[in-house]
Design an enzyme around this catalytic site. Structure first.
Site, PDB file in Angstrom:
ATOM      1  NE  ARG A  51       0.527   0.544   3.588  1.00 33.70           N
ATOM      2  CZ  ARG A  51       1.537   1.840   3.714  1.00 33.70           C
ATOM      3  NH1 ARG A  51       2.417   1.336   3.579  1.00 33.70           N
ATOM      4  NH2 ARG A  51       1.132   3.381   3.742  1.00 33.70           N
ATOM      5  N   GLY A  52       0.562   1.962  -0.252  1.00 35.37           N
ATOM      6  CA  GLY A  52       1.308   3.734  -0.452  1.00 35.37           C
ATOM      7  C   GLY A  52       0.709   3.733  -1.948  1.00 35.37           C
ATOM      8  CB  ALA A  53      -0.163   6.865  -4.375  1.00 37.68           C
ATOM      9  NE  ARG A  94      -6.885   0.671  -1.063  1.00 37.64           N
ATOM     10  CZ  ARG A  94      -5.925   1.200  -0.454  1.00 37.64           C
ATOM     11  NH1 ARG A  94      -4.510   0.865  -0.334  1.00 37.64           N
ATOM     12  NH2 ARG A  94      -6.546   1.875   0.012  1.00 37.64           N
ATOM     13  CD  GLN A 199      -2.785   1.996   7.157  1.00 35.88           C
ATOM     14  OE1 GLN A 199      -3.147   2.379   8.115  1.00 35.88           O
ATOM     15  NE2 GLN A 199      -3.087   2.193   5.893  1.00 35.88           N
ATOM     16  CG  ASP A 240      -3.781   7.340  -0.833  1.00 32.43           C
ATOM     17  OD1 ASP A 240      -3.050   8.329   0.001  1.00 32.43           O
ATOM     18  OD2 ASP A 240      -3.143   6.226  -0.961  1.00 32.43           O
ATOM     19  CG  ASN A 250      -2.128  11.117   2.546  1.00 33.28           C
ATOM     20  OD1 ASN A 250      -1.485  10.239   2.660  1.00 33.28           O
ATOM     21  ND2 ASN A 250      -1.923  11.558   4.445  1.00 33.28           N
ATOM     22  CE  LYS A 251      -4.685   5.186   5.148  1.00 33.56           C
ATOM     23  NZ  LYS A 251      -5.529   4.485   4.103  1.00 33.56           N
TER      24      LYS A 251
END
Lengths: 356, 356
Positions: A51-53, A94, A199, A240, A250-251
């Site tokens: 995960r993570g853009a 995603r 995370q 993201d 973002n998150k």
């Protein structure tokens, strides 16, 4: 990144296999997972093994390279049709991370530039590795520029994991923090736990432990408390997707922390490679926000005393939950964007300037 | 409150025993715990078997009554010395909740008004029950006044558990929500999970399930998201202590939600009985903030598939955490205080007016 004294990237390719660090097992078990085809690559992105853009972007790039290497046909037109399927599948893994589309586009363009299928196959692995190398280099530059913002004794808040594990290497938000630490500055990091997937407490804390960077995990609820007490003096997060006007997806929770930083006059920076910018999203309202399974909120995931990975229910059986994975932070709350090309304002003109 | 179809209070006394709902087992197991002496009452408050400022106050009141009933001496001067020890012990159970001191003061005054020890013993249980009854009545009135603020189709955010379980009965923040529901208004409640102890997902959601009030649990990070989308149109929380100027100490994260409500022009109310107001704290800065064990942040607590209550580690073994249990919300972010005497502004004049 250094893990158990050895240098790793988040994702890479060996022969026909895409390999990656198995992130759901962290921080308690470090393991590598091998993906045999692009369907497995899709699933690894969707289920957040990676995960993570920027890491998602590089994973997709490798997934396409792998698909090309496994392609059985001999005509470029067949390869084109086949890649359309592969692209379609990976694109749907995603919805929010812009880098996913950037990675897919980059390798497709380079590979489809080939005259023959065998040339495409020869080229595939190198093209994907190029994408990953560029992505890692961009993060390194983010670290160098961002380090200039960090002073001796700074107390830095970060949210979620925008570390090496969210990228190919170095990280976005954690790259300046790494550089500051290795350049000898005394710093302290507040890592938001980042429920529901944690995370922050699982991945950011893991990276900070491995690199011996002083830190404390805090409940997401406590960030405002430390800001109001001026015990945090700079915030750095990743993204993201960044819209053309500087709004940042973002998150979930990033918006909360940005508003609180603004209210307390604490600078709030967003660290991104150019692959995270989506000029087709005019504002943040154009960015699709992923709604994930409510079970992520209704349960918590971790390790028991006896060493088993368990999910535990932290809510009534009859309760429901809502689980947006991201939020949009309007550009007005953002002090600046830390990019591989330097630090800019989060506005249309300066963002457009990056692509001139 | 109704649990499994039966009417309960959070804490009460039977003979020489203080009895209470065992809150750490909720929502998965409903049980009653019996406390044999004031040391056990102290421990129940300290370890959060019972929590919530008004519930802590009533528990302390019962603990003192129990101590008086168990007192072996015959002179009032001996009782006085003994109660000084009991008071001291109970006062130290938790530092932030003002109601703890209010409950202790109330019963001491009434009991020490006796001429003989046997009169004090005769009086003890009634005095403690009076305190609990008044506390429950105050919460009921909070519900009646607060209900006037709630409209058909309102979508209400609450943080932590300021429900019946945090009081003797009805709740503070949840009392208006209960009244609105029972008066036939269609409402929807967003319950913040409230890490690290998850009182929102464990206790508030439990109460809402038992009373069939439509709700969703959200990660603490998601409250801002729903405020910005205008999917929340009123916030109601409780408090652990309110200063003379209207600053509010409440569960960590309350400050974050109040700032976000302010930023999004959403009314933010704090529901409190008068026992939560501390006129000796001039501002919020005078309120002591409890720092709890870092393990609450490093672990998560819940129930496994096989039905065991387990704590799971959600962070690296080498990471540390910081865990302030409360924060202070400056009065300027608070739309009003919902009290048993009506709804007032969170300022010095109107608060002083409550005691005239």
């Amino acid at each position: 990144m250094i893990i158990q004294g050895k240098d790793y990237r988040t994702v890479w390719m060996e022969g026909n296999l895409v390999k990656m660090i198995n992130q759901p097992l962290l921080p308690h078990k470090f393991g590598i997972i091998e993906l045999k085809d692009y369907n497995e690559v899709h699933d690894a992105i969707k289920t957040m093994v990676v995960r993570g853009a920027p890491a998602i972007g590089a994973t997709a790039a490798y997934g396409i390279a792998q698909a090309v290497l496994q392609f059985k046909g001999s005509l470029m037109s067949e390869l084109e049709a086949y890649l359309a399927e592969v692209n379609e599948k990976l694109s749907q893994a995603r919805p929010t991370a812009q880098d996913l589309f950037d990675g897919i586009n980059y390798v497709n363009k380079k590979i489809m530039n080939s005259d023959t299928v065998s040339e495409a196959k020869d080229r595939a692995a190198t093209v994907a590795k190029d994408y990953a190398d560029r992505s890692a280099d961009a993060c390194k530059k983010i670290g160098e520029y961002g380090n200039e913002l960090i002073n001796e004794n700074d107390r830095i808040l970060t949210h979620c994991n925008a570390g090496a594990l969210a990228t190919v290497d170095y990280g976005t938000a954690l790259s300046p923090i790494r550089m500051a630490h290795y350049s000898g500055k005394r710093i302290f990091v507040f890592a938001d736990e980042t429920r529901p997937r944690s995370q922050g407490s699982r991945l950011t804390a893991f990276e900070l432990v491995e690199e011996n960077i002083p830190h404390a995990i805090i409940a997401d609820n406590a960030a405002g408390y430390y800001m109001r007490k001026k015990e945090i003096n700079i915030c750095i997060v990743g993204a993201d997707r960044v819209a053309a006007n500087g709004d940042v997806a973002n998150k979930i929770g990033t918006y909360e922390k940005a508003v609180l930083a603004h209210e307390n006059n604490i600078p709030f920076y967003v660290a991104i490679p150019l692959s995270t910018i989506d000029l087709n999203s005019e504002t943040g309202e154009d960015i699709p926000i992923e709604e994930r399974d409510e079970e992520e909120v209704l349960y918590s995931y971790g390790w028991t005393r006896s060493g088993n990975f368990e999910r535990i229910r932290t809510s009534p059986e009859k309760s429901r939950a809502k689980n947006p994975a991201f939020d949009v932070t309007p550009a007005r709350y953002i002090t600046g964007l830390i990019t591989p090309n330097g630090i800019i304002m989060a506005n249309k003109e300066e963002i457009a300037g990056l692509f001139e």
